[in-house]
Design an enzyme around this catalytic site. Structure first.
Site, PDB file in Angstrom:
ATOM      1  N   LYS A  52     -22.259 -58.055  -1.649  1.00  0.00           N
ATOM      2  CA  LYS A  52     -20.897 -58.534  -1.355  1.00  0.00           C
ATOM      3  C   LYS A  52     -20.907 -59.475  -0.153  1.00  0.00           C
ATOM      4  O   LYS A  52     -20.253 -60.515  -0.170  1.00  0.00           O
ATOM      5  CB  LYS A  52     -19.965 -57.332  -1.132  1.00  0.00           C
ATOM      6  CG  LYS A  52     -19.695 -56.586  -2.433  1.00  0.00           C
ATOM      7  CD  LYS A  52     -19.022 -55.239  -2.238  1.00  0.00           C
ATOM      8  CE  LYS A  52     -18.977 -54.503  -3.587  1.00  0.00           C
ATOM      9  NZ  LYS A  52     -18.412 -53.159  -3.493  1.00  0.00           N
ATOM     10  N   GLN A  96     -16.588 -49.165   0.948  1.00  0.00           N
ATOM     11  CA  GLN A  96     -17.571 -48.905  -0.115  1.00  0.00           C
ATOM     12  C   GLN A  96     -17.536 -47.431  -0.518  1.00  0.00           C
ATOM     13  O   GLN A  96     -17.654 -46.546   0.321  1.00  0.00           O
ATOM     14  CB  GLN A  96     -18.973 -49.317   0.373  1.00  0.00           C
ATOM     15  CG  GLN A  96     -20.043 -49.195  -0.687  1.00  0.00           C
ATOM     16  CD  GLN A  96     -19.821 -50.134  -1.874  1.00  0.00           C
ATOM     17  OE1 GLN A  96     -19.478 -51.294  -1.721  1.00  0.00           O
ATOM     18  NE2 GLN A  96     -20.008 -49.614  -3.075  1.00  0.00           N
ATOM     19  N   ASP A 119     -10.017 -54.387  -3.572  1.00  0.00           N
ATOM     20  CA  ASP A 119     -10.627 -53.639  -4.674  1.00  0.00           C
ATOM     21  C   ASP A 119      -9.584 -53.320  -5.756  1.00  0.00           C
ATOM     22  O   ASP A 119      -9.947 -52.956  -6.878  1.00  0.00           O
ATOM     23  CB  ASP A 119     -11.222 -52.315  -4.158  1.00  0.00           C
ATOM     24  CG  ASP A 119     -12.726 -52.402  -3.939  1.00  0.00           C
ATOM     25  OD1 ASP A 119     -13.362 -53.265  -4.579  1.00  0.00           O
ATOM     26  OD2 ASP A 119     -13.254 -51.600  -3.150  1.00  0.00           O
TER      27      ASP A 119
END
Ligand code: NDP
Length: 282
Positions: A52, A96, A119
């Protein structure tokens, strides 16, 4: 021979488009910043986080890394998120997953400001997707829609079967296919006669989390097969939820593992970071 849907190439194309867009935004004095929080040192999470960060660098998005120890208290993590929520120079916040035992994932997801939840997991964004309002779309299912569209595969009017009903893949996938006017069935571990259900599919999405479970008996001849699963096998190679060698000869198009859905997820995260400027301007 089935068409191989090349997620690596499509994701590269999307990142290229975003890079150009970010260049334009920078010229207009707008910078995009993503805060990436990792708790602990799980090796798989470290790989995902590094991918990422690399993608951010490529596209021209500033990334801020926060590495918290495994032993961090939930309250400290929530405090950091609160600070990032308040910072005007931070556009996106990513935590995460999975988080260590003792930290409630739901609570953490809910603590992220919906307009920074790149997200797309916050209930506010899930609700927006459900009723068709603007919001962040979860990256993996949004990436699958892009793959289909950019491969010239139409969804409208097609029988779509999604195997799996998780909050991050199966459920949002079914909503997005519905939004594209597919006729959608969601199957799960309690589905009776799964093969009969999946064999109806023109577009079959496997998000089961079981290595090579979907063999050709589950697939109608000529179907499009999208494999979300990622598993590392004993020989260290990756495989998906679909038995690729068995299914490829009977379908019309298929995503490989690796090089299919995986790279799309990161590209769509970059897309959401760029989109954050629009959502925050509302
Ligand atoms: P979950 O484990 O959260 O969900 C799996 C789903 O599959 C559940 O809904 C479960 O049903 C269903 N299921 C399990 N066994 C069966 C069965 N025998 N028959 C029918 N349905 C079954 O997984 P995720 O959705 O998080 O992930 C799915 C896969 O995708 C995993 O391999 C994961 O690693 C991968 N993944 C890949 C990503 C990428 O970027 N490519 C991103 C996210 C995930 P029930 O609800 O009834 O238990």
């Amino acid at each position: 021979m089935a068409q191989i849907i090349d997620g690596k190439a499509i994701s590269a194309q999307i990142k290229e488009e975003l890079k150009e867009k970010v260049k334009g935004l920078k010229a207009a004095g707008k910078e995009i910043t993503l805060a990436v929080i990792q708790v602990g040192e799980d090796p798989a999470s470290t790989v995902y986080v590094n991918n990422k960060k690399k993608a951010c660098e490529y596209v021209g998005i500033r990334s801020l890394a926060y590495n918290l120890p495994e032993s961090v208290r939930e309250a400290e993590l929530l405090q950091l998120i609160e600070e990032l929520n308040a910072r005007e120079d931070v556009n996106g916040i990513l935590v995460q997953l999975p988080l260590p035992v003792g930290i409630e994932e739901d609570k953490v997801i809910r603590s992220i400001a919906p307009e920074k939840d790149v997200d797309g997991f916050h209930p506010g964004n899930v609700g927006a997707l459900c009723i068709g309002e603007p919001g962040f779309l979860p990256c993996t299912p949004a990436g699958i829609i892009q793959m289909l569209k950019r491969s010239g595969i139409s969804i409208e009017g097609k029988e779509c079967v999604v195997v799996g009903r998780s909050n991050i893949v199966g459920k949002p996938m079914s909503l997005l296919l519905l939004r594209e006017n597919g006729t959608v069935t969601v199957a799960h571990s309690r589905t009776k006669d799964l093969k009969a259900v999946t064999r109806r599919a023109d577009i079959l999405v496997a998000a089961v989390g079981k290595p090579k479970m979907i063999t050709r008996e589950y697939v109608k001849e000529g179907a499009v097969v999208i494999d979300v699963g990622i598993h590392r096998m004993e020989n260290n190679k990756l495989c998906g939820d679909v038995d690729y060698a068995d299914v490829e000869p009977v379908c019309s198009a298929i995503t490989p593992v690796p090089g299919g859905v995986g790279p799309m997820t990161v590209a769509m995260l970059m897309y959401n970071c760029v989109e954050s400027l629009n959502l925050q301007a509302r």
